[in-house]
Design a protein around this motif. Structure first.
Motif, PDB file in Angstrom:
ATOM      1  N   GLN A  69      29.810  82.522  92.759  1.00 29.77           N
ATOM      2  CA  GLN A  69      28.102  83.096  92.780  1.00 29.77           C
ATOM      3  C   GLN A  69      28.527  83.383  91.230  1.00 29.77           C
ATOM      4  N   GLY A  70      26.753  82.791  90.719  1.00 25.34           N
ATOM      5  CA  GLY A  70      26.674  83.068  89.341  1.00 25.34           C
ATOM      6  C   GLY A  70      25.842  84.283  89.287  1.00 25.34           C
ATOM      7  N   ALA A  71      24.562  84.109  88.559  1.00 23.55           N
ATOM      8  CA  ALA A  71      23.414  85.558  88.705  1.00 23.55           C
ATOM      9  C   ALA A  71      22.850  85.627  90.378  1.00 23.55           C
ATOM     10  N   ARG A  72      23.247  84.984  91.123  1.00 19.78           N
ATOM     11  CA  ARG A  72      22.166  85.006  92.422  1.00 19.78           C
ATOM     12  C   ARG A  72      20.861  84.718  92.345  1.00 19.78           C
ATOM     13  N   THR A  73      20.105  84.191  91.552  1.00 20.23           N
ATOM     14  CA  THR A  73      18.930  83.549  90.857  1.00 20.23           C
ATOM     15  C   THR A  73      18.465  82.458  92.086  1.00 20.23           C
ATOM     16  N   GLY A  74      19.250  82.165  92.979  1.00 18.89           N
ATOM     17  CA  GLY A  74      19.340  80.969  93.622  1.00 18.89           C
ATOM     18  C   GLY A  74      17.816  81.025  94.978  1.00 18.89           C
ATOM     19  N   LEU A  75      17.352  79.763  95.021  1.00 15.97           N
ATOM     20  CA  LEU A  75      16.450  79.889  95.867  1.00 15.97           C
ATOM     21  C   LEU A  75      17.282  79.026  97.712  1.00 15.97           C
TER      22      LEU A  75
END
Length: 455
Positions: A69-75
């Motif tokens: 995971q990164g910042a969990r801004t994905g869509l």
């Protein structure tokens, strides 16, 4: 669970391991709607490459799935947890290791925030172009995982074009270095490009060598209003056919314009059916805007407003930046599509989406990176209403089908994740899907890296 935590603890400091269910639940999903998320067994937050290697060796030994995971801004649900997994959050690996003005590269860890990198290289007179709309919070590792784009793609391209080399921890804990830090190089298969857009399914990126450009002049923006999306799309085609290279070329449909007006009282006329924003960062942007303004007028623009300075340009861009926030305010929940079509078929995509909205009695706004044909149809719905949620999901699928019918792709920059994996199979076909699964098996024979994503 006890054995997993004990073995992880042998190579990680205590503060890097989170097991409180209330805390780990907050790492379970990204920002996508309609995407299932499991319950992680543990969340780990390493700070070093060696710690990431220890996590992967432990996971391999115990056959435990790992979700990077990164910042969990994905869509697209690509960062969503699987039941019993190790969530491997890379946000604490956030150092900019090097900026070289001579080589025009930056070397960074995956947790570096996009905007932080952009500002840091700006101090050296350099520019990192990829600028996703979440650039103030999204991380470079996440950008690499989903092959992110942004507003400037029409001129500068997407993330994949700026990743020169990677250090990647493989599923079994081995460290692989790919690519280069030179301006060019063609030694062997391009494994670097293979990892870009792989959504953490092939390995864990722990370091990236990124290409930089000289910082361009400040851009000037033009706004053109149209009485139809067809006229606006004709202007887009004329601009691109005329050989112009805008720094951005963004299109908002009437639904989006009205939502922004409602939210921010920007004073855009209610008769506006489409708003086109064009920017140039050339040595003489005013001349370029004048040429584009003439093309917009010829295509039927009802009003053309070129900015005189950076402050006016920023004001014009505010409408585009507020688009998704404004659409979220319509019903409280949005489902953002990411269909990219040939520029020549952009109007068909917008008008087709409007027909789908009418069919399902839903509000669906479309904002587009018009210069590269990447549309973001945004379905607005009440998540507490099961019937409306059903219609939202069905409309989403029809939009995906429309994009493929028009010769497009199911995702231009958001990735596949959970949300679109059925559609990926349709786009690739059986042979393509078989080969992609074969690639996955080479890098991750146990299938522990981000299972259930892509296919």
């Amino acid at each position: 669970m006890d054995d997993l935590v004990a073995q992880l603890s042998a190579g990680l400091p205590a503060e890097a391991i989170l097991t409180d269910p209330d805390v780990t639940a907050s790492y379970a999903h990204d920002m996508a709607s309609f995407c299932a998320a499991g319950t992680p067994a543990v969340v780990v937050l390493p700070r070093t490459v060696e710690q990431v290697q220890h996590v992967m060796r432990t996971a391999t030994a115990l056959r435990v799935p790992v979700v990077p995971q990164g910042a969990r801004t994905g869509l697209s649900g690509a960062a969503n947890a699987s039941d019993g997994c190790v969530v491997l959050s890379l946000v604490r690996m956030d150092r900019i290791l090097e900026v070289s003005p001579v080589d025009r590269i930056a070397v960074v860890e995956p947790g570096v925030v996009n905007a932080v990198l952009s500002r840091a290289v700006g101090e050296h007179g350099l520019y990192y172009p990829p600028d996703p709309s979440s650039w103030e919070t999204c991380t470079i590792g996440g950008n690499i995982g989903t092959a992110s784009g942004g507003l400037c793609c029409v001129k500068y391209g997407v993330t994949a074009e700026y990743v020169l080399g990677l250090d990647v921890v493989l599923a079994d804990g081995r460290l692989l270095s790919t690519g280069r830090r030179t301006a060019k190089g063609v030694a062997g298969y391009d494994l670097t490009r293979l990892f870009v857009g792989s959504e953490g399914s092939l390995g864990v990126v722990v370091r990236a060598v990124l290409a930089l450009r000289p910082r361009p002049p400040r851009q000037l923006v033009l706004a053109a209003e149209f009485a139809s999306s067809t006229a606006a799309c004709e202007a887009v085609c004329a601009i691109m056919e005329g050989g112009h290279t805008p720094a951005l070329l963004e299109l908002m449909d009437r639904t989006t314009v009205r939502a922004v007006n409602e939210l921010a009282r920007m004073g855009l006329p209610h008769t506006t059916e489409a708003l086109l924003l064009c920017a140039f960062d050339t040595p003489d942007p005013a001349a370029d805007l004048a040429a584009v303004g003439a093309l917009c007028t010829a295509a039927g623009a009802t009003q053309v407003v070129p900015a005189d300075d950076a402050a006016e340009s920023e004001l014009l861009l505010q409408a585009r930046r507020l688009s998704l926030t404004a659409l979220e305010a319509v019903k409280g929940t949005t489902m953002i599509d990411d269909v990219c079509v040939p520029r020549s078929r952009l109007d068909e995509m917008i008008r087709g989406t409007a027909a789908i909205a009418e069919k399902y009695a839903l509000t669906i706004g479309v904002v587009s990176h018009a210069g590269d044909g990447n549309t973001h149809p945004t379905v607005c719905f009440d998540a507490a209403d099961p019937e409306e949620s059903r219609r939202a999901r069905e409309s989403f699928d029809e939009i995906m089908a429309l994009g493929l019918e028009l010769g497009g792709t199911i995702t231009g920059e958001h990735g596949v994740g959970v949300l679109k994996k059925d559609w990926l199979a349709r786009e690739l076909g059986p042979v393509g899907l078989e080969l992609q699964r074969g690639v996955k098996a080479v890098f991750d024979p146990l299938g522990i890296l981000n299972p259930g994503k892509l296919f």
